[in-house]
Each structure stands twice: as C-alpha cells, then as structure tokens.
Design a protein around this motif. Sequence first.
Motif, PDB file in Angstrom:
ATOM      1  N   UNK A 493      14.235  20.235   0.089  1.00 37.73           N
ATOM      2  CA  UNK A 493      13.596  21.442   0.615  1.00 37.73           C
ATOM      3  C   UNK A 493      12.141  21.522   0.171  1.00 37.73           C
ATOM      4  N   UNK A 494      11.276  21.970   1.066  1.00 41.20           N
ATOM      5  CA  UNK A 494       9.848  22.111   0.774  1.00 41.20           C
ATOM      6  C   UNK A 494       9.622  23.453   0.073  1.00 41.20           C
ATOM      7  N   UNK A 495       8.929  23.429  -1.053  1.00 45.74           N
ATOM      8  CA  UNK A 495       8.547  24.646  -1.771  1.00 45.74           C
ATOM      9  C   UNK A 495       7.240  25.163  -1.195  1.00 45.74           C
ATOM     10  N   UNK A 496       7.139  26.475  -0.994  1.00 44.11           N
ATOM     11  CA  UNK A 496       5.957  27.077  -0.376  1.00 44.11           C
ATOM     12  C   UNK A 496       5.339  28.106  -1.310  1.00 44.11           C
ATOM     13  N   UNK A 497       4.022  28.123  -1.328  1.00 44.43           N
ATOM     14  CA  UNK A 497       3.298  29.179  -2.036  1.00 44.43           C
ATOM     15  C   UNK A 497       2.308  29.772  -1.055  1.00 44.43           C
ATOM     16  N   UNK A 498       2.705  30.908  -0.477  1.00 44.44           N
ATOM     17  CA  UNK A 498       1.910  31.534   0.572  1.00 44.44           C
ATOM     18  C   UNK A 498       0.852  32.453  -0.023  1.00 44.44           C
ATOM     19  N   UNK A 499      -0.010  32.917   0.876  1.00 42.24           N
ATOM     20  CA  UNK A 499      -1.071  33.817   0.439  1.00 42.24           C
ATOM     21  C   UNK A 499      -0.512  35.168   0.018  1.00 42.24           C
ATOM     22  N   UNK A 500       0.618  35.586   0.567  1.00 43.22           N
ATOM     23  CA  UNK A 500       1.177  36.892   0.246  1.00 43.22           C
ATOM     24  C   UNK A 500       1.602  37.005  -1.202  1.00 43.22           C
TER      25      UNK A 500
END
Length: 625
Positions: A493-500
């Motif tokens: 699974x790809x880990x995401x760090x969004x702007x929110x």
Amino acid sequence: TRLETAEAHVGPGSSDCPMGTSHLALLQVFFLMFPKGIRPQPSSSPSGPVPTSSALEPGTHGGTLQSSSEATATPPAVPGISTVVPTLVTPSAPGNRTVDLFPVLPICVCDLTPGTCDINCCCDRDCYLLHPRTVFSFCLPGSVRSSSWVCVDSSLIFRSNSPFPSRVFMDSNGIRQFCVHVNNSKLNYFQELQKVNATNFQALAAEFGGKSFPSTFQTQSPPSFYRAGDPILTYFPKWSVISLLRQPAGVGAGGLCAESNPAGFLESKSTTCTRFFKNLASSCTLDSALNAASYYNFTVFKVPRGITDPQNMEFQVPVILISQANAPLLAGNTCQNVVSQVTYEIETNGTFGIQKVSVSFGQTNLTVEPGTSLQQHFIIHFRAFQQSTAASLTGPRSGNPGYIVGKPLLALTGDISYSMTLLQSQGNGGCSVNKHEVQFGVNAISGCKLRLKKADCSHLQQEIYQTLHGRARPEHVAIFGNADPAQKGGWTKILNRHCGISAMNCTSCCLIPVSLEIQVLWAYVGLQSNPQAHVSGVRFVYQCQSIQDSQEVTEVSLTTLVNFVDITQKPDSPRGQPKMDWKLPFDFFPFKVVFSRGVFSQKCSISPILILCLLLLGVLNLETK
C-alpha cells in the motif's frame, strides 16, 4: 635437367704471364640440378622494385646479369630447393647499358586514360618510367608478365653463366639466396578468339550461353511464417494491392512523421511524430493521415506465404475496430474527429502467425489557423493468442521476479495494473496529457505549468491532484516486477501525506499541492549470486502552497520527482574455517611428555620425575662422602 654451370677461376688469365705460368684453367665446381620430376612453377610479380644484382664476384666477365624495369616475381616453393621471400641486396646492375628484363606488353589492359599515366599501371607508356616499381607501390594485374623463379643458397654459386636473368636476395632469416628466372613462355600465351559465323553461332550460344533474364516467377518463394522483426504484410482488397503495416515515426529535429516506417513482427513499441499543415481547411477531410478509416480498411496476412494467393481469405485477418472512430468534419473554424492516437493489438500464435488484429483510436479537434500542427502517437502491442481475460489485462512484467533497473514501476488501482508516471511538459511548457514512466532505480524530476480554470478550492485541489499522479490515483505498488493484480499479497500500500495534514490558520486561503515526491524504499533479497530487487515501501509526499480565495490564479507550476533509496542489508561475511587442535609430542628422557595448547596433558607424570631427581641427589651425596 641441368640448367647451367657455375665456374670459378683457379689461376691468372693474362697471356703475358711468365714462362711456366699455366694458362687460364676453368674448374667446373657445381652443377645446378633439379630432382627428377621437378619443374619451375609460375608466380606472381613481387611487390617491390627488384633490379638484377651484379655478378657474385666483382670483376668477372662473361656472366653479366641483366636488370628489368618491371621487377621480378617472388621465387616460388620448389621441393628440394629452398624458397625465400627475397630482400634485395645488390640493387644495381653492372655495366653502362640497361636491358629491359620484361619488355613492354603488347596489350596494356590498365592503360585507360590516353595521354595520362594511370596509377599502378606498370605497362603504361605514358608514365615514362624505366622502373615503375620505384614510383608505384604495386603493379596492377596484367601490367607485368608472369614469371617463374628457382632459388638455391648463394654460397653454392661462385659465378653464373646462366642465360636466364638471375638475382641474389636476402630472405627473412638473413640467408642470401641465388635465384634464376626461368623463361616459361606458356604463362604469357594469348587466348585465340574463336571464329564465329552463321554456321557455328547457334552451337556456341547453346554450349556456353544460358538464360539472360530469369523469369519473375522463378524468384524465391516467401517464408512459411513470420520471424521476429519481419515486416507485416497487408492487403487492400479494394485496389488489389499488397503493402506493409506502417507505424509512422518521427525523424529529424522537428520529429516530422515518416510514413514508410514498417512495423516489425513481435516488436511492441510506441512512436510519436508531428504533422504540420499549411491549409488545414483542405487537409481536414482530404488527408488520409487524419482519417481513422485509413488505419483499418485493409486485411493482414497471417503468414507471408499468403501473398501467393491474395484472394484466399484463409490467410487473411481483418482489422477489428474496438473504439469509436468518426470521420473528420470541418465545422466552421474547427476540424473535428482528427486522429491523435492509433493503437493496434495483435495476437499471434507462434509459427501459425497472426490470429487477431484490433485497433482503437484517440481523436481530437484542431483549430484552423496558419501553421497548425498535430502530434500523433502510434502504438503496436503484441500478445499471445487465446489468453484468458484476466491475463490479457495484465501488462508486461518489469522483472521475473525481481525488478530490473530501467523497467516501469508497477502501480495498482482496483484490479487494474499500470505504470506509475511523472509529469510531462509540452513544447510551450504546459502540462501534457502524456506522462513519463517512472523507471525502477532511476531518480528523476519533471515539471510543467498547469493553466487553471476558475473554480472553488475543492475542485481546484482535485484537478491538481489528478494532474500530479493521474486520474486514477495509485493505491498500491508491486513488490516484485511480476506481480499479479489478482494476488493482492504481491502489492504494498502507498502511504500518503496530503496537504490537509498541515495545520492552517488562514480561513480564507486555499491550500493547493504544487509538488509530489515519490519516495521508494527497495532492497535486494535472495541469493547473493543472483539477488532480486523488490520494493519495501512507497510514500507520496505533497508540498503545498496557499493562495487567497480572492486571488485570481491563471497558472501554477507543478513538479513531480521520484527518489529510490536502497535499504539492502548485506549479510555478515562468512566466518573462517575452524582451526585444527594441534598436539605436538616432545620426548623427555626417559619419559614421553605430551603438551596440548601449552597445558601438561599427561597425568601423574610428576611422580617419576621427582623419584628420578631424588635418586640422582642420593648418588651425588654418596660420591661426596
């Protein structure tokens, strides 16, 4: 057969000698003999100037050797007689006059330029060369007479009376060789022309002639099946024309479309080229390159031998249209339904050839204006015939099992596998619909400018996210290069760090992403002799920028980059072999003591030593008393 004799002087030859002085005596000392059955062999002319040497004994008469303007041949190999590659020793001939060893040939076949010296033509009279080899590096074939040589060791010869030209050469071993040029006139005979008349013309033509022009039907038959890289044959039934399946490719600095580029069998590849139009209004409906119908109005031969019978449909495969393809239409100032992409899917079955061909199109609209250009993409993909639906949806592997450096990094959304991509810019710097593939193990960065439409913050964020990573957001990445979309355990699974995630205190601001960094952690696993690369983890990191809601932003600069980090933990180096436990014996009179690792190993050995010492002390005490 005795060729000639060599003579030596054994006394003075003057008639004025005192009385009693013997007259000139000639002693025959050597006969040059050939073994039975031996005959001189012809050889080609040598490569350098070889003038005749002077007599072997200075001052002798009657044996004058001759020189030649042509140079002589390398002495051939003769059984029983040494053969040498001659090196000139005495380059000058005695006497004031020069005799031509090889007279000028009556026919000079290499004299092609009248009044001009032809290079390396040793018989050309226009060169005015007494010794052509002093100027030319070699003589052309036919410009000198053929010759034969016979050589013996020069120490056997004192003086030559041979009427034939003779030379003294130095061979590669430094031994002087005496060589005689044998006059073999058969080497220079001319072929006589046969007389041809009405009586024997037909007989000579039948004996020596043949068919001048072979029939076109006698050409080699086509192969029975395609080989990798062979052009794919097509047939246009409307015009009864056999042609090739074309895959236009860009050539030159501008990438102009070259129509003649053939598609190769089993060579799946993609090409891109550009077309420029002087008058798009007329080309819109007349240019076949813009019309989708021109890419499937033919059939494909299953195997090359099908061209022997083009009317036999058994050897032909129709091109099936699997997408919507409308004809170009000029509507006002717009040319609609212009072909922008052509994709062929070709299914093959080994030596049975092509079994199925399908085509799909991408179409666009062009504005009619001067200097309009169109970029077209042509894709040809080969796959095996009669595959399952699940297998047909699987793209090419990036390794088996481990990733190969340079192959695409595989991503997964739902059950669909595809290559992860980066941004790609157009010629004007704007973001292109096409994307760069992320290549495993290759760090890369790309960017472009996205022109924004007026929208609220959520829609603006969604548009930029889709531009950065594609319309289908990647959810998983293949752990190995041969991961199967149906096996979820082969994907991480790809880990995401969004702007929110970042806290923002501005209520009237819109936080938009401007950069995406793809961080890939990978490592080698398996045997050190054949390690396999696999992906351990992937993270998307977005860099964000805030803009005021009231601020009108027309374009924004976007950047995508990928960074591969090798986290391979190499195992400890193998330990050394265990050391031997050596036991070294030592003799100690009258006992035997064995030590192991410096420790006295024999037990109870101390008592006999003490007893011996006490006995010796007792004996010494008795002697002293």
